[in-house]
Enzyme design. Structure first.
Site, PDB file in Angstrom:
ATOM      1  N   ASP A   1      -5.745  -3.226  -2.639  1.00 38.10           N
ATOM      2  CA  ASP A   1      -4.767  -2.926  -1.587  1.00 38.10           C
ATOM      3  C   ASP A   1      -4.040  -4.163  -1.055  1.00 38.10           C
ATOM      4  O   ASP A   1      -4.662  -5.130  -0.631  1.00 38.10           O
ATOM      5  CB  ASP A   1      -5.499  -2.230  -0.432  1.00 38.10           C
ATOM      6  CG  ASP A   1      -4.568  -1.495   0.498  1.00 38.10           C
ATOM      7  OD1 ASP A   1      -3.680  -2.141   1.079  1.00 38.10           O
ATOM      8  OD2 ASP A   1      -4.713  -0.270   0.646  1.00 38.10           O
TER       9      ASP A   1
ATOM     10  N   SER B   1       0.827  -1.196   0.000  1.00 42.76           N
ATOM     11  CA  SER B   1       0.000   0.000   0.000  1.00 42.76           C
ATOM     12  C   SER B   1       0.872   1.260   0.000  1.00 42.76           C
ATOM     13  O   SER B   1       1.720   1.420  -0.865  1.00 42.76           O
ATOM     14  CB  SER B   1      -0.944  -0.036   1.211  1.00 42.76           C
ATOM     15  OG  SER B   1      -1.999   0.876   1.046  1.00 42.76           O
TER      16      SER B   1
END
Length: 260
Positions: A158, A46
């Protein structure tokens, strides 16, 4: 065997996800620079993947802070009703090309591993070669805010969903591992769990922490400041505060390690 930071030849760096709190990673990188500590291999999830890529690309800490200050999280003309997610993640490609014009892992100065979540197969996947920008966008595409990114015929989101502290690629290539974890869990009181949003946030945070708990212990140096808990993951006003917290904690950790 006792590992020594001074004599390590191949330092690995792990950077977790955690939104705006990830500015603490940049603070850690500034401390590394001042202590003449350089990682050869980086693995990120991320926001950690984005900062890891900028570090591997040779960008300065000033460049990194500028990247996050100037890149809009929410832009009206990036909104979409055609994809699953409020923001069309693909709209960020041109912005990223300003920083990564060659769009290639091979063009980086350091070896980089990026983890993203394959939503269709329900598993994590690491990227370390070929196209760079789309895997970076996928790794940071927090659902449901950002739309998934299509890669190799599959939809990715993500990296923190499946692996928020991706230390695995460093296990066999690094003789010393520095980790920075910005997904923090601390003790809460009952008043902090009084509505559904607080409860959901707490449960999600605990799940992410539980999956990383044992890996955090395996780091030779771990920077994981509890003060970051007070900064919201999308609170852009907390960027400088997170940076300073990461820098201060990293300096203390490096001073301690280099005294051994």
């Amino acid at each position: 065997m006792n590992k020594n930071l001074k004599t390590s030849k191949n330092i690995g760096l792990v950077l977790s996800g955690g939104g705006v709190r990830g500015m603490a990673h940049i603070g850690l990188l500034q401390a590394m620079k001042e202590f003449n500590i350089e990682a050869k291999t980086v693995s990120g999830s991320s926001v950690g993947a984005l900062i890891g890529a900028l570090y591997a690309n040779g960008n300065s800490m000033e460049d990194m802070m500028r990247f996050f200050k100037e890149t809009p999280l929410f832009k009206y003309n990036f909104l979409t009703i055609l994809k699953s997610g409020f923001i069309d993640t693909d709209r960020y490609i041109d912005i990223f090309k300003q920083y990564f014009p060659e769009d290639s892992f091979e063009a980086l100065e350091k070896k980089l591993f990026v983890v993203a979540t394959n939503l269709q197969k329900g598993e994590e996947e690491f990227f370390s070669s070929g196209e760079l920008i789309r895997p970076l966008l996928a790794s940071a595409a927090l659902p449901p805010v950002f739309s998934p990114v299509e890669l190799h015929g599959n939809l990715f989101a993500d990296g923190g969903v499946m692996n928020n502290f991706p230390s695995e690629p460093l296990a066999n290539v690094s003789d010393y591992i520095i980790g920075c974890n910005v997904s923090i869990t601390k003790d809460l009181e009952q008043k902090d769990l009084k509505n559904s949003f607080q409860l959901t946030g707490r449960v999600t945070g605990l799940m992410i922490y539980a999956s990383a708990k044992n890996k955090l212990r395996d780091c030779d140096i771990l920077v994981s400041p509890v003060e970051l808990e007070n900064i919201g993951i999308l609170d852009r006003k907390g960027m400088l505060k997170a940076y300073n917290i990461g820098y201060e904690h990293a300096c203390r950790a490096f001073e301690k390690a280099l005294m051994r």
